[in-house]
Design an enzyme around this catalytic site. Structure first.
Site, short mmCIF file in Angstrom:
data_model
loop_
_atom_site.label_atom_id
_atom_site.label_comp_id
_atom_site.label_asym_id
_atom_site.label_seq_id
_atom_site.Cartn_x
_atom_site.Cartn_y
_atom_site.Cartn_z
N ASP A 121 27.98 37.71 42.57
CA ASP A 121 28.82 37.63 43.77
C ASP A 121 28.21 38.38 44.94
O ASP A 121 28.08 37.82 46.05
CB ASP A 121 30.22 38.20 43.46
CG ASP A 121 31.08 37.22 42.70
OD1 ASP A 121 30.52 36.33 42.03
OD2 ASP A 121 32.31 37.34 42.76
N ARG A 151 38.36 52.76 43.92
CA ARG A 151 38.09 51.91 45.09
C ARG A 151 38.09 52.67 46.41
O ARG A 151 37.20 52.43 47.25
CB ARG A 151 39.09 50.75 45.14
CG ARG A 151 39.02 49.77 43.98
CD ARG A 151 37.62 49.46 43.53
NE ARG A 151 37.57 48.26 42.67
CZ ARG A 151 36.55 47.95 41.91
NH1 ARG A 151 35.48 48.74 41.89
NH2 ARG A 151 36.56 46.86 41.17
N ASP A 166 42.10 44.83 44.55
CA ASP A 166 40.97 45.59 45.06
C ASP A 166 40.75 45.38 46.54
O ASP A 166 40.34 46.29 47.27
CB ASP A 166 39.70 45.25 44.27
CG ASP A 166 39.68 45.93 42.91
OD1 ASP A 166 40.37 46.96 42.76
OD2 ASP A 166 38.98 45.43 42.01
N SER A 177 36.70 38.95 32.39
CA SER A 177 35.92 39.77 33.31
C SER A 177 36.24 41.24 33.05
O SER A 177 37.28 41.58 32.50
CB SER A 177 36.24 39.41 34.76
OG SER A 177 37.58 39.72 35.07
#
Length: 404
Positions: A13, A93, A122, A178
């Site tokens: 990504d 984050r 996120d 994931s």
């Protein structure tokens, strides 16, 4: 040319996003924030970013800061989102955003880009943290941009883009789920885990933790020491915050501690299923709570417990850099001052037993609490205490009698 900082992992990504941002006319500064996530070679990731045209690329090691300044204060709150989740990804984050914005300030970048999707939590955590730190920063979230999604509707198109740009990627078959990992925990979602009838513990190949069925058939003791609510030692050895978390991950992990399978409410409104492992932090939460039971005033502990869901929700939603959390973290620093001592835990196949606890600030008085005769507590005093406590109920009962 405008410039941006990209939170970069080197995976498919962010590799695609790096190339796409360049096509959009940006100089891109790639920042790999090291929070303990596994990768084959961090230097190779930097080289890949530079080879792919990044204006600059760097690693920022923030593991100690993550444990000391982010995870431990949340643990002191005993904050768990919806009573279960220890917030490992949520905590990380805002720190990633902070590190990226520090680089952005250094290189005078105009924007901050990340690879979070428009469906998840996120994106909220990255953006809310970044805008709180730098209100004028431009946020680029490609997955929220329609033309990006049209270019890359799936992995096939992303891999083709990388091949065209000569961006090296491992074009592997998508995993059955994931995962996201840092030194605090690993989270698993999507893929097969979207079926709620799939057993998460049996499906996931855990990276930190042995499943309880395969853990040793004997008890393993571990002693954790705290000073003012901060973990400082394991089994008598003084360690840094990161070393404490890593050591307890190993001890708790081999004993099957800290596995969670839940359906949670995302900030964006949908329910999602997540499987988590956080062996070290689970041990810290348990030991810390046990020590608080000795050292914390009753009303203060009850107030903290009432506010803990507020802290958990704020962290989960992404409001780390907010006035409310600033005040709440100041509160918990004061509340934790007496929480000093040691707790011994016995671990056995996913279970945690309290084997002993000591503190120089122990409020437990055996002479008062004993059920044996004597002691300093006069039971006769309880007669007046209860007559006064029951007064409103007696008055209410005469005015509006209850059926029984």
């Amino acid at each position: 040319m405008p410039s941006c900082v990209l939170a970069y992992s080197g995976g498919l990504d962010t590799s695609v996003i790096l190339g796409w941002l360049q096509d959009e006319g940006y100089d891109v500064h790639a920042v790999y924030v090291d929070l303990g996530q596994p990768c084959e070679d961090r230097q190779a990731i930097l080289k890949k970013a530079k080879d792919c045209g990044a204006k600059s690329a760097r690693i920022v090691d923030a593991q100690e800061e993550l444990c000391r300044d982010f995870a431990f204060p949340v643990m002191q709150w005993q904050a768990k989102y919806e009573g279960v989740y220890l917030l490992g990804t949520s905590i990380a984050r805002p720190l990633i955003s902070k590190c990226c914005l520090q680089v952005a300030r250094e290189v005078a970048a105009d924007a901050y880009a990340h690879g979070a999707t428009g469906k998840g939590n996120d994106q909220c955590r990255f953006q809310l943290a970044a805008e709180a730190l730098n209100p004028s920063i431009k946020i680029i979230a490609p997955w929220r941009i329609e033309k990006f999604r049209q270019l890359f509707p799936g992995r096939t198109e992303m891999i083709a883009f990388c091949n065209q740009k000569k961006i090296p990627v491992k074009a592997s078959v998508a995993k059955p789920y994931s995962s996201d990992e840092n030194c605090l925990h690993i989270s698993y979602e999507a893929g097969k885990l979207e079926d709620l009838n799939v057993n998460g513990v049996e499906t996931v190949e855990f990276g930190m933790t042995t499943v309880p069925q395969k853990a040793p058939d004997k008890i393993e003791p571990v002693t954790i020491a705290f000073t003012a609510g901060v973990p400082v030692a394991v089994n008598g050895q003084q360690l840094s915050p990161l070393q404490i978390v890593k050591t307890l991950n190993q001890i708790g992990g081999r004993n099957g501690v800290g596995l969670v399978d839940m359906v949670e409410n995302r900030f964006v409104g949908m329910k999602s299923r997540g499987v988590y492992e956080a062996p070290g932090m689970t041990l810290l939460y348990t030991a810390h709570r046990s020590l608080e039971q000795l050292t914390m005033d009753r009303d203060l502990m009850h107030l903290r417990d009432q506010l803990a869901p507020v802290v958990a929700e704020s962290v989960y939603y992404g409001f780390w850099y907010a006035a409310k959390l600033d005040a709440l973290f100041a509160f918990i620093r004061e509340a934790q001052k007496p929480v000093t001592g040691e707790v011994k835990l016995n671990l056995y196949k996913g279970n945690i037993q309290i084997a002993g606890r000591t503190s120089p600030n122990n409020l437990y008085d055996e002479g008062i609490a004993t059920m044996e005769g004597g002691g300093s507590y006069n039971q006769t005093d309880a007669e007046g205490f209860l007559r006064i406590q029951g007064l409103p109920s007696r008055v209410q009962g005469r005015v509006t009698p209850r059926k029984y």
